[in-house]
Design an enzyme around this catalytic site. Sequence first.
Site, mmCIF file in Angstrom:
data_model
loop_
_atom_site.group_PDB
_atom_site.id
_atom_site.type_symbol
_atom_site.label_atom_id
_atom_site.label_comp_id
_atom_site.label_asym_id
_atom_site.label_seq_id
_atom_site.Cartn_x
_atom_site.Cartn_y
_atom_site.Cartn_z
ATOM 1 N N ASP A 140 -2.378 10.666 -1.854
ATOM 2 C CA ASP A 140 -2.687 9.623 -2.935
ATOM 3 C C ASP A 140 -2.877 10.299 -4.278
ATOM 4 O O ASP A 140 -3.132 9.640 -5.214
ATOM 5 C CB ASP A 140 -3.806 8.651 -2.399
ATOM 6 C CG ASP A 140 -3.261 7.879 -1.005
ATOM 7 O OD1 ASP A 140 -3.105 8.245 -0.079
ATOM 8 O OD2 ASP A 140 -2.966 6.720 -1.654
ATOM 9 N N ALA B 16 0.578 5.226 -2.187
ATOM 10 C CA ALA B 16 0.514 5.468 -3.602
ATOM 11 C C ALA B 16 1.635 5.209 -4.121
ATOM 12 O O ALA B 16 1.624 4.530 -5.531
ATOM 13 C CB ALA B 16 0.109 7.023 -3.652
ATOM 14 N N ARG C 32 -7.707 -0.514 -6.514
ATOM 15 C CA ARG C 32 -7.878 0.514 -5.573
ATOM 16 C C ARG C 32 -8.137 1.882 -6.383
ATOM 17 O O ARG C 32 -7.499 2.072 -7.350
ATOM 18 C CB ARG C 32 -6.690 0.647 -4.719
ATOM 19 C CG ARG C 32 -6.701 -0.664 -3.995
ATOM 20 C CD ARG C 32 -6.003 -0.423 -2.583
ATOM 21 N NE ARG C 32 -6.413 0.518 -1.714
ATOM 22 C CZ ARG C 32 -5.854 1.095 -0.548
ATOM 23 N NH1 ARG C 32 -4.676 0.909 -0.290
ATOM 24 N NH2 ARG C 32 -6.652 1.626 0.238
ATOM 25 N N ASN D 219 -5.482 12.006 0.912
ATOM 26 C CA ASN D 219 -4.626 11.390 1.463
ATOM 27 C C ASN D 219 -5.269 10.505 2.455
ATOM 28 O O ASN D 219 -6.443 10.634 2.613
ATOM 29 C CB ASN D 219 -3.604 12.122 2.198
ATOM 30 C CG ASN D 219 -2.337 11.426 2.681
ATOM 31 O OD1 ASN D 219 -1.916 10.443 2.095
ATOM 32 N ND2 ASN D 219 -2.008 11.652 4.041
ATOM 33 N N LYS D 220 -4.695 9.666 3.292
ATOM 34 C CA LYS D 220 -5.290 8.669 4.231
ATOM 35 C C LYS D 220 -6.532 9.361 5.076
ATOM 36 O O LYS D 220 -6.202 10.434 5.351
ATOM 37 C CB LYS D 220 -4.237 8.061 5.142
ATOM 38 C CG LYS D 220 -4.618 7.327 6.235
ATOM 39 C CD LYS D 220 -5.624 6.133 5.664
ATOM 40 C CE LYS D 220 -4.866 5.332 4.540
ATOM 41 N NZ LYS D 220 -5.910 4.362 3.721
ATOM 42 N N ARG E 242 0.863 -1.212 0.030
ATOM 43 C CA ARG E 242 -0.066 -0.085 -0.015
ATOM 44 C C ARG E 242 0.899 1.211 -0.038
ATOM 45 O O ARG E 242 2.219 1.075 0.134
ATOM 46 C CB ARG E 242 -1.172 -0.127 1.111
ATOM 47 C CG ARG E 242 -0.814 -0.567 2.323
ATOM 48 C CD ARG E 242 0.496 -0.141 3.185
ATOM 49 N NE ARG E 242 0.234 1.486 3.440
ATOM 50 C CZ ARG E 242 1.341 2.040 3.395
ATOM 51 N NH1 ARG E 242 2.678 1.626 3.514
ATOM 52 N NH2 ARG E 242 1.408 3.551 3.738
#
Lengths: 342, 342
Positions: B234, B47, B86, B244-245, B45
């Site tokens: 990401d 990016a 994803r 992002n997360k 995982r």
Amino acid sequence: MIETIQWTAEGVVMIDQTRIPAEETYVTCRDYRQVADAIRTMVIRGAPAIGVAAAMGVAIGVAGADTAAPLDAQVDAICAELAGTRPTAVNLFWAIDRMKKLYGQLRGKPYEEIRDALIREAILVREEDIAINKAIGQHGSSLIPDGATVLTHCNAGALATAGYGTALGVIRAAVESGKKVGVYADETRPFLQGARLTVWELQHDGIPATLITDNMAGHFLHAGKIACIVVGADRIAANGDVANKIGTYSVAVLAKENNVPFYVAAPISTLDLTLADGGGIPIEERGAGEVTHVFGVQVAPTGTDVRNPAFDVTPNRYVTAIITEKGVARAPYEQTLRDLAK
Amino acid sequence: MIETIQWTAEGVVMIDQTRIPAEETYVTCRDYRQVADAIRTMVIRGAPAIGVAAAMGVAIGVAGADTAAPLDAQVDAICAELAGTRPTAVNLFWAIDRMKKLYGQLRGKPYEEIRDALIREAILVREEDIAINKAIGQHGSSLIPDGATVLTHCNAGALATAGYGTALGVIRAAVESGKKVGVYADETRPFLQGARLTVWELQHDGIPATLITDNMAGHFLHAGKIACIVVGADRIAANGDVANKIGTYSVAVLAKENNVPFYVAAPISTLDLTLADGGGIPIEERGAGEVTHVFGVQVAPTGTDVRNPAFDVTPNRYVTAIITEKGVARAPYEQTLRDLAK
């Protein structure tokens, strides 16, 4: 009906909040040291519930006293032990002070009379707490719009009190008034009170609950999914600064940034008017294991350094209103809280 | 030295990021479907690492193609499978497009020539990524004050890339330049990339790391403990909005509220200049089990409703600067990002 804490012939019976939702088990504390341990290890938690536990702890301590020895020193030791369990929730000290004051009035009377009066008082503290929460619910209910999704953090529900709850009491009262209300529950790491306790309580009552991780609250606030926030409190300073479960400050800032009202629901016993502002509130730091392990499973490398403050302080400028059993206070809190506390 | 992903004679070898820190095990993907599965299940995982995995996935897919059947359709199927893993990290699509473009240039050549060129390209994507991260580190290093405690969210380290990392690359470069830097790592629920991966990586490098739960970041920002924040990304829209997360948005808002700089470190391949702003970035919603269970242990009642968006979007107004391998962009991002991407 969830029974958080009860006085019984066997001792002080508490639902074990460290085991929910995996198990619904009860712990019986047969002396004051067991009550102190239960508070320390979070078998019971939540500021109002800790207050009730402390009152019952004093009562069971006196009920188990050595009647051949002077009582004063024993009461002091019992109160000191209970007062040393957790530093942040002021309700603990409020309840101990209330029991001490009553003891002071009874000194010199026959032991049995003192004992029975303290037991009655502890039972009264519990009963009053339920009534207080229902009054908080009545005052707060009108703040919750019909159809609202309400975000809450940690558990300020029946399990955090003798029953009904503070923040969840407001939500329950809104539901009882006929409104449709859904709840987003922050899971509330590290102890997961939201995931384990709030969701469990709301499922019991049939109130729709959606579980999110703490770091999602901002996203959903920004997305317009949350109508308002209601949380409990562990201590409220004279100026309205609010100590509550770690992460409350973040939720409050994110609420303000997104123009969402942020409400605090708490009994008057949570006010600490001796503190001008939240800077003086002691913040408990708990063990690293709560962060590095989840239900015994290691989630971080061995030897990880951890910070684990259990509470934070939300400055009053982020607080839309404080809902108490005597009414709803708004800024300027120096004035409105003092008036309510009279 | 942490090896996130490598091309070997046996296949694509990845460190299994679902098992760290409990185990340091490696997975060998022998066909493109196994690579797709590894991306989907988060064995790999981050990016940039997903980009490298996708490039290697295309290469191993072509290496395993049926040479008796037309190659075009097989390449399309391989790319479609990988692209469906994803949705949020644009590096996935960037890498697939790069491989597709090269394939388009090679069409009609002998199969072995095409295959070998695609394998070389995938290996090159990996090597370039490491070089890019070192350049990001060089550009970002000066933004980190000596003696700083830097907060990071999720894992944008060696494990999120082919090596060195983006956000952690900036921190590594600052440390390599002689600065004393400590890191506060958000644990990053639900997948715990911060607790499991960031702390593990920093321990490997001897960089002091302190683990906190996500809901503590605001408290420590408010307490003045954090000098700056560095996170990865990401996908970054043309106007500088950053996906992002999940939780990044909250950290960014809390940083702004407390006047702490918020930096994003990402390669140019993370820019998506086809999107005017972050509103168009697809946000992956993952399964409820990631929230209700931690390493297989149930932490919420059975039947709990869950929301689990894996990412959020931070509006550009919260972003102090975006650190790329070509330099540091600041607002107005519409202009500065376009200039860097040239």
